[in-house]
Design a protein around this motif. Structure first.
Motif, mmCIF file in Angstrom:
data_model
loop_
_atom_site.group_PDB
_atom_site.id
_atom_site.type_symbol
_atom_site.label_atom_id
_atom_site.label_comp_id
_atom_site.label_asym_id
_atom_site.label_seq_id
_atom_site.Cartn_x
_atom_site.Cartn_y
_atom_site.Cartn_z
ATOM 1 N N MET A 292 0.314 -1.167 -0.284
ATOM 2 C CA MET A 292 -0.088 -0.525 -0.206
ATOM 3 C C MET A 292 0.674 1.267 0.188
ATOM 4 O O MET A 292 1.964 1.109 0.742
ATOM 5 N N ASP A 293 0.187 2.186 -0.571
ATOM 6 C CA ASP A 293 0.542 3.717 -1.148
ATOM 7 C C ASP A 293 0.696 3.654 0.968
ATOM 8 O O ASP A 293 -0.334 4.411 1.099
ATOM 9 N N PRO A 294 2.121 4.178 1.371
ATOM 10 C CA PRO A 294 1.853 5.336 2.943
ATOM 11 C C PRO A 294 1.001 6.277 3.003
ATOM 12 O O PRO A 294 0.853 6.776 3.718
ATOM 13 N N ARG A 295 0.663 7.367 1.909
ATOM 14 C CA ARG A 295 0.316 8.417 1.802
ATOM 15 C C ARG A 295 -1.359 8.206 2.044
ATOM 16 O O ARG A 295 -1.784 8.928 1.788
ATOM 17 N N ALA A 296 -1.898 7.079 0.933
ATOM 18 C CA ALA A 296 -3.054 6.729 1.258
ATOM 19 C C ALA A 296 -3.903 7.177 2.237
ATOM 20 O O ALA A 296 -3.581 6.390 3.045
ATOM 21 N N GLU A 297 -5.335 7.442 2.251
ATOM 22 C CA GLU A 297 -5.793 7.543 2.802
ATOM 23 C C GLU A 297 -7.067 6.138 3.187
ATOM 24 O O GLU A 297 -7.943 6.167 4.209
ATOM 25 N N CYS A 298 -7.466 6.167 2.116
ATOM 26 C CA CYS A 298 -7.440 4.429 2.184
ATOM 27 C C CYS A 298 -7.296 3.198 3.366
ATOM 28 O O CYS A 298 -6.024 3.277 3.187
ATOM 29 N N THR A 299 -7.532 2.767 2.848
ATOM 30 C CA THR A 299 -7.094 1.144 3.827
ATOM 31 C C THR A 299 -7.458 0.085 2.231
ATOM 32 O O THR A 299 -7.356 0.555 0.888
ATOM 33 N N ARG A 300 -6.630 -0.452 3.009
ATOM 34 C CA ARG A 300 -5.956 -1.832 2.183
ATOM 35 C C ARG A 300 -7.726 -2.268 0.674
ATOM 36 O O ARG A 300 -8.035 -3.020 0.436
ATOM 37 N N GLU A 301 -8.723 -2.335 1.794
ATOM 38 C CA GLU A 301 -10.239 -2.924 1.573
ATOM 39 C C GLU A 301 -10.112 -1.987 0.630
ATOM 40 O O GLU A 301 -10.871 -2.609 -0.857
ATOM 41 N N ASP A 302 -10.327 -0.597 0.913
ATOM 42 C CA ASP A 302 -10.941 -0.193 -0.272
ATOM 43 C C ASP A 302 -9.950 -0.401 -1.936
ATOM 44 O O ASP A 302 -10.671 0.249 -2.877
ATOM 45 N N ARG A 303 -8.509 -0.244 -1.450
ATOM 46 C CA ARG A 303 -7.374 -0.829 -2.660
ATOM 47 C C ARG A 303 -8.261 -1.665 -3.298
ATOM 48 O O ARG A 303 -8.695 -1.484 -4.888
ATOM 49 N N ILE A 304 -8.531 -2.534 -2.623
ATOM 50 C CA ILE A 304 -8.744 -3.676 -3.593
ATOM 51 C C ILE A 304 -10.494 -3.985 -4.287
ATOM 52 O O ILE A 304 -10.561 -4.335 -5.596
#
Length: 453
Positions: A292-304
């Motif tokens: 995961m991009d550590p800067r991302a505000e979303c969760t791993r589940e959001d990205r999937i």
């Protein structure tokens, strides 16, 4: 705590500064300037020292190491030019005994804890190296007057020191890769060059090998993408390939024009993957992780969730374009057949061919804006279902977040409309077209004929 001074002294404290002990190497000149000290990351009581005396007209290198808190010292200068005075020494954080030294005339490397050194210039300019830093799997080089330089992918060096035979193919394990970030790797005369985005795969090819294939698979072993031939452009020795982490794009068709709609496949989400290198009779496999991009505000589940959403759009756009291409192929073949026949001789064939053509055209005109001839035509003719769905994909891929409720609603609505048209095409394909072919066969039309004079 260690301290090196400008007047050639090295001290150590083992009680948080309450008392200090002078542990200066006995062989180091008294007026040497201790330019850098590096705590040995692999041994308690270990320290590396780089010192200089160029201000006194002495350009010799001075490098030292202790592994017993300064009780004894080793000199580490074999292989470094006697005129290349040393400004900095750094120890690799991953591999014990792997050292880097910056001198007045370039970079050196040692793979045996300083017993021997060799030049490590590669494409570095011959310039003073004033400092070195290690971050993840990168070596960062500060120069005097020629900017900063980065040596990417030290993994190749780490793994090559462990098990490497130049006579055999070798697939290096890719470094864990952040799912977003980086650049396109293009060079500039006025700005630095970013590491290409995506996963870099390094591999060694021995002499005599001309063809290779790289295949990327997900955690279940399903193939994502495969590359060969001109995609790889392999040469004997070390090669690398930068995978952009995208899945296969949706198919297009001749003359396709779209407004703000993407055909790109989605970017692989965080997870575990494998890469296969196949060449001659060898197939090598290595695993790697997308983070995961550590800067991302979303969760791993959001990205999937975003990935699955974009993949569903890619699949439906791909299916739509395949249907359009297939319908056009059928119409083209039918038109070519009619061009060889006399309507008075085969009225039933002409009637059915025109009916099929009309029905397929009606389906295509709902799926795609057939009036588009240039990118400006979108101003005059509204986009149709394929473009509407592809546009949702473009919007959903602009950030790193789960699709919104509205995006899901639009996708589902447009997909249902597309499926209704595809069902019409499937009926034509599976029922009317076989019947038309049967009519052609029953008409005993010659495939090859001699033109009449």
């Amino acid at each position: 705590i260690w301290a090196g001074s400008d007047d050639g002294l090295i001290h150590v404290t083992r009680d948080a500064g309450t008392t200090w002990q002078n542990v200066t190497p006995k062989g180091m000149p008294a007026d040497a300037l201790v330019n850098s000290i590096e705590v040995d990351p692999h041994r308690d009581g270990g320290l590396y020292v780089a010192a200089t005396r160029y201000k006194s007209g002495d350009y010799a290198p001075y490098l030292y190491h202790t592994d017993d808190y300064g009780a004894t010292w080793r000199t580490l200068t074999k292989g470094i030019d006697r005129g290349h005075f040393t400004r900095v020494i750094r120890a690799d954080h991953n591999t014990p005994g792997l050292l880097y030294a910056g001198t007045e005339f370039g970079l050196y490397v040692s793979t045996d804890d300083g017993a021997n050194w060799r030049s490590f210039q590669l494409n570095l300019p011959e310039v003073p190296i004033t400092d070195l830093a290690l971050k993840d799997n990168d070596l960062i080089v500060a120069t005097q007057g020629r900017s900063f330089w980065l040596l990417d992918d030290l993994d190749v060096l780490w793994q090559g020191l462990e098990d490497f035979d130049a006579a055999r193919p070798h697939l290096f394990q890719p470094h864990p890769t952040v799912g977003y970030g980086g650049g396109n790797g293009s060079e500039s005369v006025t700005a630095g060059t970013n590491h290409p985005a995506g996963v870099r795969v390094n591999y060694h090819v021995p002499e005599g090998v001309e063809d290779a294939t790289l295949t990327f698979r997900d955690s279940r072993g399903a193939e994502i993408r495969s590359y060969d031939g001109s995609d790889l452009d392999i040469t004997a020795g070390l090669n690398h390939f930068d995978w952009d982490m995208r899945y296969e794009k949706a198919d297009d068709f001749d003359g396709l024009l779209m407004w703000w709609g993407t055909l790109n496949g989605p970017v692989a989400p965080p997870g575990n993957y494998t890469v296969e290198l196949a060449l001659d009779r060898d197939t090598l496999v290595s695993s790697f992780e997308v983070l995961m991009d550590p800067r991302a505000e979303c969760t791993r589940e959001d990205r999937i969730s975003q990935f699955e959403f974009l993949k569903s759009i890619r699949d439906k756009v791909d299916e739509t374009h395949d249907a359009i291409r297939h319908m056009r192929s059928v119409k083209s073949q039918s038109s070519a057949l009619l061009g060889r026949l006399d309507e008075d001789d085969y009225p039933a064939i002409f009637e059915e061919a025109r009916a099929l053509d009309s029905l397929m055209t009606a389906v295509e005109e709902v799926l795609y804006q057939t009036k588009l001839k240039s990118n400006q035509d979108m101003l005059n003719f509204p986009i149709k279902l394929n473009n509407k769905l592809a546009h949702v994909g473009s919007l959903a891929s602009m950030g790193v977040y789960a699709p919104t409720e509205q995006m899901v609603g639009v996708r589902d609505e447009v997909t249902a409309l597309i499926d209704a048209e595809l069902a019409k095409w499937h009926t034509l394909r599976d029922e009317r077209l076989p019947a038309f072919n049967a009519l052609i066969r029953d008409s005993a039309i010659d495939l090859i004929g001699v033109p009449e004079e």
